[in-house]
Design an enzyme around this catalytic site. Structure first.
Site, short mmCIF file in Angstrom:
data_model
loop_
_atom_site.label_atom_id
_atom_site.label_comp_id
_atom_site.label_asym_id
_atom_site.label_seq_id
_atom_site.Cartn_x
_atom_site.Cartn_y
_atom_site.Cartn_z
N ASP A 91 122.97 -70.36 91.62
CA ASP A 91 124.09 -70.93 92.58
C ASP A 91 123.54 -72.19 93.61
OD1 ASP A 91 126.64 -70.53 93.58
OD2 ASP A 91 125.38 -70.01 95.49
N GLU A 103 124.04 -74.98 89.46
CA GLU A 103 125.06 -76.23 90.16
C GLU A 103 124.17 -77.05 90.77
OE1 GLU A 103 129.08 -73.70 91.45
OE2 GLU A 103 127.22 -72.99 92.48
#
Length: 891
Positions: free
Chosen positions: A498, A535
């Site tokens: 993340d 990400e």
């Protein structure tokens, strides 16, 4: 590269977490009256034992660090004076060295202050209490005073801790445990073992406190009592805190457990000799993103709804669907966070107290009812980590004790036996809270170290919550240690990071190196087969490599770690995730070729120009987002992937296939079906909605490199237009494997917190848009056909830019290309993506005379419409029906 999108958990999560945190209860007289010292900023940064960085105030001639005794902690920073109860370290003006500027680039404008060599020996002791920096004028007047940021000097003084010293609970060959915690600034640390206090010993070189116990300690509850200066409290406190390296917990994470993950009773049958699915390179990964609770909570055929064990119910509808995807070519299941989560009650969770199915499709009452219990229900996406290396207890049939370890392993084993690797979504970029909050673990052990601090000493929260600082050695080590534990002890097949751009590139490369070092002979797994992606957005205080070389899209190219590519995603859907008007159209939602009535789409000429540019972005995506790939764009210009513009950034940033991960939707933002519901003309028939969905997914499935889709997207999954369902409960997140249950659309207006500004657009859609079993099953089957086609054609698995350049082309690119159609030639294949509402002819003069036919997978497949595709050998013309992706093969 500037920020283009943030696809993280909504910033609303930060407010939600704060609202649900209990008051601090682990220190006496906690929040009553904060000392003035607690309001001090921390503008001075102690970089290493020799240097403090701090902007110089006017009239300053000298500076000092002061470490007041405990009884003087509450004094204002400017009022503290050297004396018998206060240690003083003298500072002299200097300059930051090139090495320091490289390590701390965000401090380039700061002045340097050198610690007097005679006082450097006092550094370690000074750090074990309150620390104040003062600047002084020639007459001794204090010109500036501040608290001090100390992460840099802690890394310098305790470098041994980052390289050696096992942390957490470890066991020797006789079964005796040793418990270790890094707490270099603590005045005292003791072990609270079942309510009994056991002293711990501090190693001065590493700052690690340890105690060795007896075999009888195994599986007993423990916590650490850490006496430490807490800036938020403005005094020295004793925090009773769980172990940040815990591998097992009691219910609701109240206590750590002295657990040995090698204990045979925690291994399900067949675990030791578990046969892993056939390894695939990252460039071939086809990934289903799935939330553990979504998978089974609404599946009446599953005997263990909402749990890890649901994946072992092999006759359930969900398990059957996953196997069908695996048979077609899906390689991995990506699980949203399954580590210990801060905001989910592990027992006695609440449920909405109303008859949700009885309410109208466009009613606001569903979301009101769901919101009323959201803070105490069993649902959250889980991007609020509490303990990074313990399975979440709410997904276990019994959260008390280490049994959740066994059940997690059962889940991994079941998915592996079905041919699916297991990817964990990990969130090391922030914690659920910081400071003295009950759900703050790291910051209550070493205050101010594990969190990233801004210039004034406050905790950065650009990721949504309290950012961590993996650029600091021990936070970086925790990331590596935690990932390796999941890989070795749980046989996880991949990790999705993340907000990976908030990590240094060096930290991610260290993770890759640590995994690569794992071998079957020594560790029971082959670490080289584990895939990594994340990400790579760039924003916040770390943007544009402000603090370190980020693990962002551009910087990660060539590392073997992929980043999500938002380029083709936006082009396929249209606009961006945060458009004021959700009706902005794209390639797969009717821009120019089937316009809706939204004024946000512009004039016809503007729509055509934007659509053709979107097609350029999709072409770059189909190459695997290669920066160096040479192509002709829609204007006729010869350029490269990097030369195609994406909101001011290069569209192509990858060095080779596998650097970029393609997708059309994920858990963030509206599902693909919901996005298309907003964007397609209101009267679009259900069958056409399904066809546009598959065409949109095909832009990812048929690209070079890995691809991901949200679970249920192939079945037209809807969340009733909710763009941020992280806390929207089972009602809005329901995933149905039986088409008779519907696809989730029309379950009420989506929750107001993140969607009320779109209700005017949503309300008329919720009562008019619908799909049935015919569309759902047709969509799922067509997607499986494309997966099978991709998996059986080597041309979709090219290794280098040079191979892609030779094999892949877009022969009809240029000013005369057809708006709404992308035609790709790939080795002996021709792929036509026709997003228009009309049948289209694509003439390739170079194909004249070659025998092409619809690919056998589609010719024998489930979609009757694609079977009407045709090829005229005499003219080299490929004819493809409306809203259809067709693949032709020469031969």
């Amino acid at each position: 590269m500037r920020r283009t999108t943030i696809l993280a958990v909504s910033l609303g999560l930060c407010a939600a977490l704060t609202a649900t945190l209990p008051a601090t209860a682990d220190t006496p007289d906690a929040p009553a009256a904060r000392a003035t010292a607690a309001e001090d900023t921390a503008e001075a940064v102690w970089l290493d034992a020799r240097t403090v960085a701090w902007p110089r105030a006017a009239k300053t001639t000298s500076a000092r660090l002061l470490a007041p005794a405990q009884e003087a902690e509450r004094q204002e920073a400017a009022q503290i004076r050297p004396g018998s109860a206060t240690r003083a370290l003298r500072l002299a003006p200097g300059k930051l060295t090139p090495a320091q500027l490289k390590k701390f680039p965000h401090l380039a404008a700061y002045d340097a202050w050198r610690v007097d060599p005679r006082d450097q020996r006092l550094a370690a002791e000074a750090l074990r209490g309150r620390l104040v920096a003062q600047q002084l004028a020639a007459d001794g007047t204090v010109t500036a005073a501040t608290a001090v940021q100390t992460a840099g000097v802690l890394d310098d003084l305790y470098a041994d801790a980052a390289q050696r010293r096992a942390l957490g609970a470890t066991f020797d060959r006789t079964g005796r445990p040793t418990l270790s915690v890094w707490a270099p600034t603590a005045r005292r640390v003791s072990l609270d073992l079942d309510g009994r206090t056991v002293p711990m010993r501090r190693d001065a070189a590493s700052g690690v406190w340890t105690v060795t116990g007896e075999r009888g300690w195994k599986d007993r509850e423990y916590a650490y009592d850490v006496t430490v200066y807490a800036p938020e409290a403005g005094r020295t406190v004793t925090n009773t805190v769980t172990d940040p390296y815990a591998v097992a917990l009691t219910t609701d994470s109240r206590r750590s457990l002295v657990t040995d993950l090698d204990d045979p009773k925690l291994a399900p049958p067949g675990w030791k000799d578990l046969r892993k699915p056939k390894a695939v390179p990252l460039r071939d990964a086809q990934i289903q993103e799935l939330h553990v609770r979504d998978f089974s909570a609404s599946d009446p055929t599953n005997a263990h709804p909402g749990t890890y064990r649901a994946f072992t119910d092999r006759d359930s509808d969900g398990a059957r669907h996953l196997r069908s995807l695996a048979d077609a070519g899906t390689t991995h299941v990506h699980l949203l966070p399954v580590f210990d989560i801060a905001t989910i009650p592990e027992k006695d969770a609440k449920t909405p107290d109303c008859d949700l199915p009885a309410l109208p499709a466009d009613s606001p009452r569903q979301q009101e009812c769901v919101a009323a219990s959201a803070a105490e229900d069993a649902y959250n996406w889980g991007y609020d980590p509490l303990h990074y290396t313990v399975p979440e207890g709410s997904y276990a049939t019994d959260p008390e004790g280490p049994g959740r370890t066994r059940e997690f392993r059962e889940m991994v084993g079941s998915l592996n036996r079905d041919g699916l690797g297991v990817v964990m979504d990990v969130v090391y970029n922030h914690t659920a809270a910081s400071g003295q909050a009950d759900t703050s673990v790291l910051d209550r052990i070493v205050p101010g170290y594990y969190q990233r601090l801004l210039a004034d000493g406050s905790v950065a929260n650009s990721t949504c919550c309290a950012n961590t600082a993996p650029e600091n050695a021990m936070m970086g080590r925790l990331v590596v240690d935690s990932v390796v534990t999941w890989a070795k002890q749980y046989k996880v097949d991949g990790f999705r990071f993340d907000l990976m751009g908030h990590h240094p590139k060096a930290n991610m490369v260290a993770v890759r190196k640590a995994l690569d070092a794992l071998t079957p002979a020594r560790d029971g797994i082959d670490g080289k087969r584990i895939i990594l992606y994340g990400e790579g957005w760039t924003f916040g205080e770390v943007a544009d490599d402000a603090r370190f070389v980020q693990a962002n899209q551009a910087n990660m190219a060539g590392t073997g770690i992929a980043t999500f590519s938002d380029r083709a995603r936006d082009a396929v859907r249209g606009g961006g995730p945060f458009d004021e008007d959700p009706g902005v159209q794209g390639f797969a939602s009717g821009l120019y070729t089937d316009p809706n009535d939204s004024p946000a789409n512009g004039t016809r000429a503007e729509q055509r120009a934007r659509l053709l540019h979107y097609q350029d972005l999709i072409k770059v995506g189909l190459t695997g987002n290669l920066a160096g790939y040479r192509l002709t764009d829609s204007t006729g210009r010869r350029t490269t992937g990097a030369g195609v513009d994406y909101n001011g950034a290069p569209a192509g940033y990858a060095e080779r296939p596998g650097d970029a991960l393609a997708y059309a939707d994920a858990h963030d933002n509206e599902t693909l079906f919901d996005a298309l519901a907003f964007k397609l003309p209101a009267g679009t028939p259900a069958a056409d909605r399904a066809r546009m969905q598959i065409l949109a997914m095909a832009t990812a499935t048929l690209s070079q490199g890995p691809a991901l889709s949200q679970a249920g997207t192939d079945r037209l999954r809807s969340k009733s237009l909710d763009r941020n369902s992280y806390d929207s409960g089972d009602w809005f997140n329901a995933l149905h494997w039986d088409c008779r249950q519907g696809n989730g659309f029309g379950r009420g207006l989506p929750p107001a917190a993140d969607n009320q500004d779109k209700w005017e657009y949503a309300k008329p859609l919720l009562t008019t848009v619908s799909v049935g079993c015919a569309e759902i099953e047709a969509s799922a089957a067509a997607h499986r056909d494309l997966l099978t086609l991709r998996a059986t054609e080597p041309a979709f698995s090219l290794r280098t830019t040079a191979e892609v350049q030779r094999a892949l082309s877009f022969p009809l690119s240029g000013p005369d290309e057809t708006p709404g159609v992308v035609t790709m030639r790939l080795a002996d294949l021709v792929v036509v993506l026709n997003a228009t509402p009309d049948t289209q002819d694509q003439r390739l003069p170079t194909a004249t005379g070659t025998r092409y036919a619809l690919h056998p997978v589609q010719a024998r497949g489930s979609d009757p419409v694609v079977k009407d595709s045709a090829y005229d050998r005499r003219t080299g013309t490929f004819t493809v029906p409306a809203r259809t992706v067709a693949v032709f093969r020469a031969g």
